[in-house]
Design a protein around this motif. Structure first.
Motif, PDB file in Angstrom:
ATOM      1  N   ALA A 107      -6.060 -24.316 -93.102  1.00 13.80           N
ATOM      2  CA  ALA A 107      -5.604 -23.759 -91.829  1.00 13.80           C
ATOM      3  C   ALA A 107      -6.059 -24.670 -90.698  1.00 13.80           C
ATOM      4  CB  ALA A 107      -6.172 -22.363 -91.641  1.00 13.80           C
ATOM      5  N   THR A 108      -5.242 -24.774 -89.662  1.00  9.57           N
ATOM      6  CA  THR A 108      -5.559 -25.673 -88.548  1.00  9.57           C
ATOM      7  C   THR A 108      -5.751 -24.943 -87.223  1.00  9.57           C
ATOM      8  OG1 THR A 108      -3.187 -26.047 -88.225  1.00  9.57           O
ATOM      9  CG2 THR A 108      -4.377 -27.630 -89.598  1.00  9.57           C
ATOM     10  N   SER A 109      -5.496 -23.623 -87.180  1.00 12.92           N
ATOM     11  CA  SER A 109      -5.704 -22.872 -85.939  1.00 12.92           C
ATOM     12  C   SER A 109      -6.065 -21.429 -86.260  1.00 12.92           C
ATOM     13  CB  SER A 109      -4.460 -22.914 -85.049  1.00 12.92           C
ATOM     14  OG  SER A 109      -3.376 -22.258 -85.684  1.00 12.92           O
ATOM     15  N   ILE A 110      -6.728 -20.777 -85.300  1.00 11.62           N
ATOM     16  CA  ILE A 110      -7.211 -19.401 -85.459  1.00 11.62           C
ATOM     17  C   ILE A 110      -6.797 -18.582 -84.239  1.00 11.62           C
ATOM     18  CG2 ILE A 110      -9.266 -17.931 -85.586  1.00 11.62           C
ATOM     19  CD1 ILE A 110      -8.926 -19.369 -88.120  1.00 11.62           C
ATOM     20  N   LYS A 111      -6.374 -17.344 -84.487  1.00  9.47           N
ATOM     21  CA  LYS A 111      -6.126 -16.386 -83.414  1.00  9.47           C
ATOM     22  C   LYS A 111      -6.953 -15.140 -83.690  1.00  9.47           C
ATOM     23  CE  LYS A 111      -1.434 -17.877 -82.196  1.00  9.47           C
ATOM     24  NZ  LYS A 111      -0.011 -17.461 -82.062  1.00  9.47           N
ATOM     25  N   VAL A 112      -7.602 -14.624 -82.639  1.00  5.61           N
ATOM     26  CA  VAL A 112      -8.465 -13.454 -82.791  1.00  5.61           C
ATOM     27  C   VAL A 112      -8.031 -12.375 -81.812  1.00  5.61           C
ATOM     28  CG1 VAL A 112     -10.826 -12.577 -82.616  1.00  5.61           C
ATOM     29  CG2 VAL A 112     -10.422 -14.854 -83.539  1.00  5.61           C
ATOM     30  N   SER A 113      -7.996 -11.133 -82.281  1.00  3.74           N
ATOM     31  CA  SER A 113      -7.684 -10.004 -81.402  1.00  3.74           C
ATOM     32  C   SER A 113      -8.579  -8.836 -81.763  1.00  3.74           C
ATOM     33  CB  SER A 113      -6.214  -9.589 -81.552  1.00  3.74           C
ATOM     34  OG  SER A 113      -5.963  -9.145 -82.876  1.00  3.74           O
TER      35      SER A 113
END
Length: 491
Positions: A247-253
């Motif tokens: 994986a090359t990016s992360i999104k957090v919510s």
């Protein structure tokens, strides 16, 4: 006068000058006896002398051993019947390198020093000598070698766990494995490097250094690289090397999708905040996420993204793509000391509940809640200090209390103040303030209750009321009652 003597045959012979045959024989007999005794004494004196050692030989004139090892030197003496063989003595030229006991047992010392490591010196020598009382000696040169204690494979790329290296087939396809020795000046540095999966390309780039490259693939694969010392099979190391499309990016919510900014990244001590993280691209072989807290004493985070407040402070929570630490998302969480609150109407602050008629906000911009109680006892919603006791046209008789952290509460339309209603008075949730009523602009007996943040801005006291801060309120409705919400952040 002439003397004569008779011989054995009966004849008579004269004696000349006092000598005769008899005297001569006696004298000869005595002389022979004395000579024999002297010869016997001489032989006895010679047999009493010790037989000296004429030569000494050692089994090995040179010997190599590692630190901490021991061995015995074989010794032979000539002649074998030398009386001084039991008095053979032993010595070492340098007891800091090797010592020897009087039975010829040699013990190698731990010789390594910081200076030897710095200079790359791998051994030291000492001479062990056996010698007799009459000065005959023989020697064995002992070489004590620096012993290898550990061998490791050191990767140039990131490790995931103690012994796991991941090559990123869509990013960094190669790593360098370097064989390292402890101590660095070990005498024997020979080793064997083994691996099984030929999907990796391995090239030796310099002494003890290997470049490992993964081939592009849709599916992940792995192998173990192992290294073992020729000194001992027990001295070894291994690393698991895997190849992944990472994986090359992360999104957090926030998992509950809390919209109110005051609750988005704030929690109370002992409370939790659950975060949800997603990694991209979707085609990554492993989309797992790992979590880390910059200060676990303030807040911890588990493998599922659940943050728990431990003590007041600020902490950074970071989500990483499991096999690509450069893909991450970091945000700040503030941990607060909770201010526990009680419903302000009823004996002992809230054991009995009453109807709420006018909520916060609405078309008329109501800044509090109206609790329809008739004439009842009023208590502080939280501990604090009274900062205002007054009477005006709109609120009638009212009290303002300032609480720890700077927030305030207001109680208006009261019919009566108690003797505790004095500015500067420290109060608790059990301090009686007075009675509710209908003073000021009011249509019936009730309590108008307001709550303010440290900047003086009012917000809803009840979680289900309408308004932009409805997610951050001290009370929530549970059945017919209003109970304290432990997730309330008062700031």
């Amino acid at each position: 006068m002439i003397f004569a003597y008779e011989t054995q045959d009966g004849s008579v012979k004269p004696v000349e000058n006092g000598k005769n045959e008899f005297n001569t024989k006696e004298n000869n007999r005595e002389a022979n006896t004395e000579a024999t005794e002297e010869n016997n004494n001489s032989k006895a004196d010679k047999s009493a002398l010790p037989i000296l050692v004429s030569s000494i030989k050692v089994g090995d004139t040179s010997k190599s051993v590692y630190e901490g090892e021991s061995f015995k030197i074989d010794l032979s003496v000539s002649p074998k019947n030398a009386q001084s063989i039991d008095s053979i003595k032993w010595s070492s030229s340098d007891t800091s390198v090797a010592t020897v006991d009087q039975n010829g047992k040699v013990s190698a010392k731990n010789i390594n020093t910081k200076d030897m490591i710095k200079k790359g010196i791998t051994y030291r020598d000492a001479v062990i000598t056996a010698y007799s009382d009459n000065g005959v000696k023989a020697s064995c040169k002992v070489r004590v070698k620096v012993k290898l204690k550990d061998i490791t494979l050191k990767p140039s790329s990131q490790q995931y766990g103690k012994d796991h290296v991941v090559l990123q087939t869509n990013k960094n396809k190669s790593t360098t494995l370097k064989v390292q020795f402890t101590p660095s000046n070990a005498y024997n540095k020979s080793y064997k490097l083994n691996y099984s999966n030929k999907s990796f390309s391995v090239k030796k780039t310099s002494a003890d250094t290997y470049k490992v490259t993964a081939k592009s693939t849709k599916k992940p694969y792995a192998t173990y690289f192992s290294v073992s010392s020729s000194q001992s099979d027990k001295i070894s190391d291994k690393k698991k090397v895997s190849a992944y499309k990472v994986a090359t990016s992360i999104k957090v919510s926030n998992k509950k999708r809390i919209k109110a900014s005051v609750r988005k990244h704030n929690i109370n001590v002992g409370r939790t905040l659950t975060l949800k993280a997603s990694s991209y691209p979707k085609s990554a072989n492993n989309k797992s996420v790992t979590w880390k807290s910059s200060n676990p004493k303030i807040a911890t985070v588990n493998s599922k993204g659940v943050v728990k407040g431990k003590k007041k402070g600020t902490v950074k929570i970071t989500a990483y793509a499991k096999y690509n630490k450069s893909a991450k998302k970091t945000f700040t969480v503030k941990v607060h000391t909770p201010v526990k609150m009680s419903w302000p109407v009823g004996k002992s602050a809230g054991k009995k509940r009453y109807n709420v008629e006018s909520l916060y906000g609405g078309s008329r911009g109501h800044k509090g809640v109206d609790i329809i109680v008739g004439v009842k006892s009023i208590y502080p919603a939280a501990k604090g200090k009274i900062v205002k006791v007054a009477n005006n046209g709109g609120w009638g008789k009212y009290i303002v209390i300032k609480h720890p952290g700077g927030g305030k509460t207001l109680y208006s339309h009261m019919s009566k103040f108690s003797k505790n209603a004095k500015v500067g008075k420290t109060v608790s949730t059990k301090t009686y303030l007075g009675k509710s009523g209908r003073t000021g602009r009011a249509t019936c007996s009730h309590l108008h209750f307001e709550i303010m943040n440290k900047k003086g801005k009012t917000f809803s006291a009840i979680k289900k009321a309408s308004g932009k801060d409805n997610h951050n309120a001290p009370f929530k409705k549970k059945g017919s009652k209003y109970v304290y919400d432990p997730d309330f952040i008062w700031q």
